[in-house]
Structure formats: C-alpha cells, structure tokens
Design a protein around this motif. Sequence first.
Motif, PDB file in Angstrom:
ATOM      1  N   LEU A  73       3.667  -1.537   3.056  1.00  0.00           N
ATOM      2  CA  LEU A  73       1.803  -0.957   3.538  1.00  0.00           C
ATOM      3  C   LEU A  73       2.181  -2.995   4.377  1.00  0.00           C
ATOM      4  CD1 LEU A  73       0.051  -0.480   0.366  1.00  0.00           C
ATOM      5  CD2 LEU A  73       0.659   1.355   1.474  1.00  0.00           C
ATOM      6  N   ILE A  74       2.559  -4.125   4.452  1.00  0.00           N
ATOM      7  CA  ILE A  74       2.119  -4.971   4.602  1.00  0.00           C
ATOM      8  C   ILE A  74       3.345  -4.268   6.239  1.00  0.00           C
ATOM      9  CG2 ILE A  74       3.501  -6.822   4.984  1.00  0.00           C
ATOM     10  CD1 ILE A  74       2.700  -7.823   2.455  1.00  0.00           C
ATOM     11  N   ALA A  75       4.787  -3.886   5.927  1.00  0.00           N
ATOM     12  CA  ALA A  75       4.794  -3.030   7.431  1.00  0.00           C
ATOM     13  C   ALA A  75       4.134  -1.928   8.611  1.00  0.00           C
ATOM     14  CB  ALA A  75       6.124  -2.897   6.698  1.00  0.00           C
ATOM     15  N   ILE A  76       3.377  -1.766   7.458  1.00  0.00           N
ATOM     16  CA  ILE A  76       2.357  -0.753   8.956  1.00  0.00           C
ATOM     17  C   ILE A  76       1.346  -1.758   8.781  1.00  0.00           C
ATOM     18  CG2 ILE A  76       0.281   0.943   8.431  1.00  0.00           C
ATOM     19  CD1 ILE A  76       1.640   2.393   5.866  1.00  0.00           C
ATOM     20  N   GLY A  77       0.961  -2.369   7.911  1.00  0.00           N
ATOM     21  CA  GLY A  77      -0.064  -3.316   9.306  1.00  0.00           C
ATOM     22  C   GLY A  77       0.237  -3.762  10.267  1.00  0.00           C
ATOM     23  N   ARG A  78       2.122  -4.668  10.108  1.00  0.00           N
ATOM     24  CA  ARG A  78       2.419  -5.459  10.944  1.00  0.00           C
ATOM     25  C   ARG A  78       2.779  -4.572  12.206  1.00  0.00           C
ATOM     26  NH1 ARG A  78       0.731 -10.306  10.549  1.00  0.00           N
ATOM     27  NH2 ARG A  78       1.606 -10.767   8.364  1.00  0.00           N
ATOM     28  N   GLU A  79       3.451  -3.115  11.444  1.00  0.00           N
ATOM     29  CA  GLU A  79       3.743  -2.140  13.219  1.00  0.00           C
ATOM     30  C   GLU A  79       2.043  -2.308  13.596  1.00  0.00           C
ATOM     31  OE1 GLU A  79       3.093   1.943  12.967  1.00  0.00           O
ATOM     32  OE2 GLU A  79       4.966   1.372  11.870  1.00  0.00           O
ATOM     33  N   LYS A  80       0.843  -1.571  13.230  1.00  0.00           N
ATOM     34  CA  LYS A  80      -0.140  -1.663  13.935  1.00  0.00           C
ATOM     35  C   LYS A  80      -0.418  -2.988  14.203  1.00  0.00           C
ATOM     36  CE  LYS A  80      -0.339   2.732  12.948  1.00  0.00           C
ATOM     37  NZ  LYS A  80       0.513   3.252  14.051  1.00  0.00           N
ATOM     38  N   GLY A  81      -0.141  -4.057  14.112  1.00  0.00           N
ATOM     39  CA  GLY A  81      -1.332  -4.895  14.860  1.00  0.00           C
ATOM     40  C   GLY A  81      -2.005  -6.114  13.947  1.00  0.00           C
ATOM     41  N   ALA A  82      -1.789  -5.672  12.182  1.00  0.00           N
ATOM     42  CA  ALA A  82      -3.616  -5.848  11.326  1.00  0.00           C
ATOM     43  C   ALA A  82      -3.062  -7.469  11.494  1.00  0.00           C
ATOM     44  CB  ALA A  82      -3.711  -4.942  10.386  1.00  0.00           C
ATOM     45  N   ARG A  83      -4.237  -8.221  10.935  1.00  0.00           N
ATOM     46  CA  ARG A  83      -3.943  -9.470  10.186  1.00  0.00           C
ATOM     47  C   ARG A  83      -3.799  -8.651   8.525  1.00  0.00           C
ATOM     48  NH1 ARG A  83      -9.140 -12.519   7.617  1.00  0.00           N
ATOM     49  NH2 ARG A  83      -8.093 -13.765   6.762  1.00  0.00           N
ATOM     50  N   VAL A  84      -2.641  -9.286   7.590  1.00  0.00           N
ATOM     51  CA  VAL A  84      -2.049  -8.515   6.674  1.00  0.00           C
ATOM     52  C   VAL A  84      -2.739  -9.148   5.330  1.00  0.00           C
ATOM     53  CG1 VAL A  84      -0.267  -7.996   4.838  1.00  0.00           C
ATOM     54  CG2 VAL A  84       0.079  -7.504   7.170  1.00  0.00           C
ATOM     55  N   VAL A  85      -4.084  -8.920   4.728  1.00  0.00           N
ATOM     56  CA  VAL A  85      -4.697 -10.309   3.578  1.00  0.00           C
ATOM     57  C   VAL A  85      -4.165  -9.511   1.996  1.00  0.00           C
ATOM     58  CG1 VAL A  85      -7.160 -10.811   2.901  1.00  0.00           C
ATOM     59  CG2 VAL A  85      -6.586 -10.890   6.004  1.00  0.00           C
ATOM     60  N   GLY A  86      -4.151 -10.552   1.289  1.00  0.00           N
ATOM     61  CA  GLY A  86      -3.925  -9.850   0.211  1.00  0.00           C
ATOM     62  C   GLY A  86      -5.471 -10.509  -1.358  1.00  0.00           C
ATOM     63  N   TYR A  87      -5.617  -9.938  -2.105  1.00  0.00           N
ATOM     64  CA  TYR A  87      -6.286 -10.585  -3.162  1.00  0.00           C
ATOM     65  C   TYR A  87      -5.958 -10.113  -4.514  1.00  0.00           C
ATOM     66  CZ  TYR A  87     -10.137 -10.988   0.270  1.00  0.00           C
ATOM     67  OH  TYR A  87     -11.515 -11.286   1.517  1.00  0.00           O
ATOM     68  N   ALA A  88      -5.416 -10.978  -5.072  1.00  0.00           N
ATOM     69  CA  ALA A  88      -5.355 -10.875  -6.776  1.00  0.00           C
ATOM     70  C   ALA A  88      -6.069 -10.920  -8.150  1.00  0.00           C
ATOM     71  CB  ALA A  88      -3.365 -12.552  -6.681  1.00  0.00           C
ATOM     72  N   PHE A  89      -6.294 -10.152  -8.197  1.00  0.00           N
ATOM     73  CA  PHE A  89      -7.405  -9.816  -9.010  1.00  0.00           C
ATOM     74  C   PHE A  89      -6.979 -10.561 -10.828  1.00  0.00           C
ATOM     75  CE2 PHE A  89      -8.388  -8.022  -6.028  1.00  0.00           C
ATOM     76  CZ  PHE A  89     -10.088  -8.262  -6.520  1.00  0.00           C
ATOM     77  N   GLU A  90      -8.071 -12.370 -11.630  1.00  0.00           N
ATOM     78  CA  GLU A  90      -6.656 -12.758 -12.119  1.00  0.00           C
ATOM     79  C   GLU A  90      -7.035 -11.545 -13.512  1.00  0.00           C
ATOM     80  OE1 GLU A  90      -8.542 -16.117 -15.536  1.00  0.00           O
ATOM     81  OE2 GLU A  90      -8.252 -16.357 -13.089  1.00  0.00           O
ATOM     82  N   SER A  91      -6.040 -11.358 -13.856  1.00  0.00           N
ATOM     83  CA  SER A  91      -6.118 -10.104 -15.466  1.00  0.00           C
ATOM     84  C   SER A  91      -6.324 -10.780 -16.862  1.00  0.00           C
ATOM     85  CB  SER A  91      -5.144  -9.022 -14.832  1.00  0.00           C
ATOM     86  OG  SER A  91      -4.966  -8.805 -13.419  1.00  0.00           O
TER      87      SER A  91
END
Length: 163
Positions: A73-91
């Motif tokens: 998914l990160i690779a798709i984002g990079r390929e399309k020129g998108a900023r890659v953002v992650g949100y880690a939810f305390e679990s």
Amino acid sequence: MEIVLFIGLQGSGKSSFYRERFAATHVHVSKDLWPNARKREARQRRLIAEALAQGRSVVVDNTHPLLAERAPLIAIGREKGARVVGYAFESDLETCLARNAGRVGRARVPDKALYITRRKLQWPSYAEGFDVLFHVRVDPRGGFHVREWREGDESERLRSPDA
C-alpha cells in the motif's frame, strides 16, 4: 493527495476516527465493506490506485498489523506520488473486546480475531516509508488524542503482551 493507513486492533476506534476526521475529504477503502467478496486484497489495491490516479486522497481502514501488509500500500502511494501517512491506534485489548461485543451483525468479529491481530501486531516505523506517523488514543470521555509518532512509541503500553 495522500494515502492514510490505519494500524490497530478491531474495535480500537479506526472507523469512528475516519468518520470524525476524514469522511469529508478522503475516499474510504476498507475490506470490511465487502466481507463476502473474492479477491478482497486485489480489489482494495485497485480502488486505492484508482482514487489516487484521480487525485483523490484515500484512507485505508483495516488493521494492517504486519509490515508485509502495509508495504504494498505504501508502494502504491509512492508510485502515485501521494504523501504516505500512518495512524497507529493505541490498542488496549480489553477495551477493544468490549467495543467489539457491542457491535451487531457483520460489524462484530469473533473475539479470537482480536487476539490473533494483537499477537501479530507490528507497530509502524518511519523506515517503512511513511512521510508522517501519528499515535491515536481514544479519549474515554469522547473524541481522540492525536500526536506525532515518536520512534519508541511501541513501548509497553502499545506492545502486545505476547511480544
């Protein structure tokens, strides 16, 4: 334009967070939306690529416990020129189990699914290719606390007890 990946247990508040923060601006992609579809992973990747190709930002609302699940998914984002953002939810497992128990129909997953996800959970790192990462905690009084992720946030309060 960005691709946002949510990372966390079922019942950790990911979908509520999407509705509160992103529903007006980002396409919502979640395998939960097509529980009986075949080739859900391929469908998800296609929808993400299509949205990004159209210049639309995307939130991918799944558990993403493994680096190997996030990497394509990160690779798709990079390929399309998108900023890659992650949100880690305390679990907190007990809280997630309680929230899950309150769900009805297909929204409720078997409890063992939460235990499996918790055991597999690998917290994110900038080294995976994220442009920015955030740590999200549900406020018991309502809403969310969000702050930028700091390497080392996979501390005792976030790590799986089985790790």
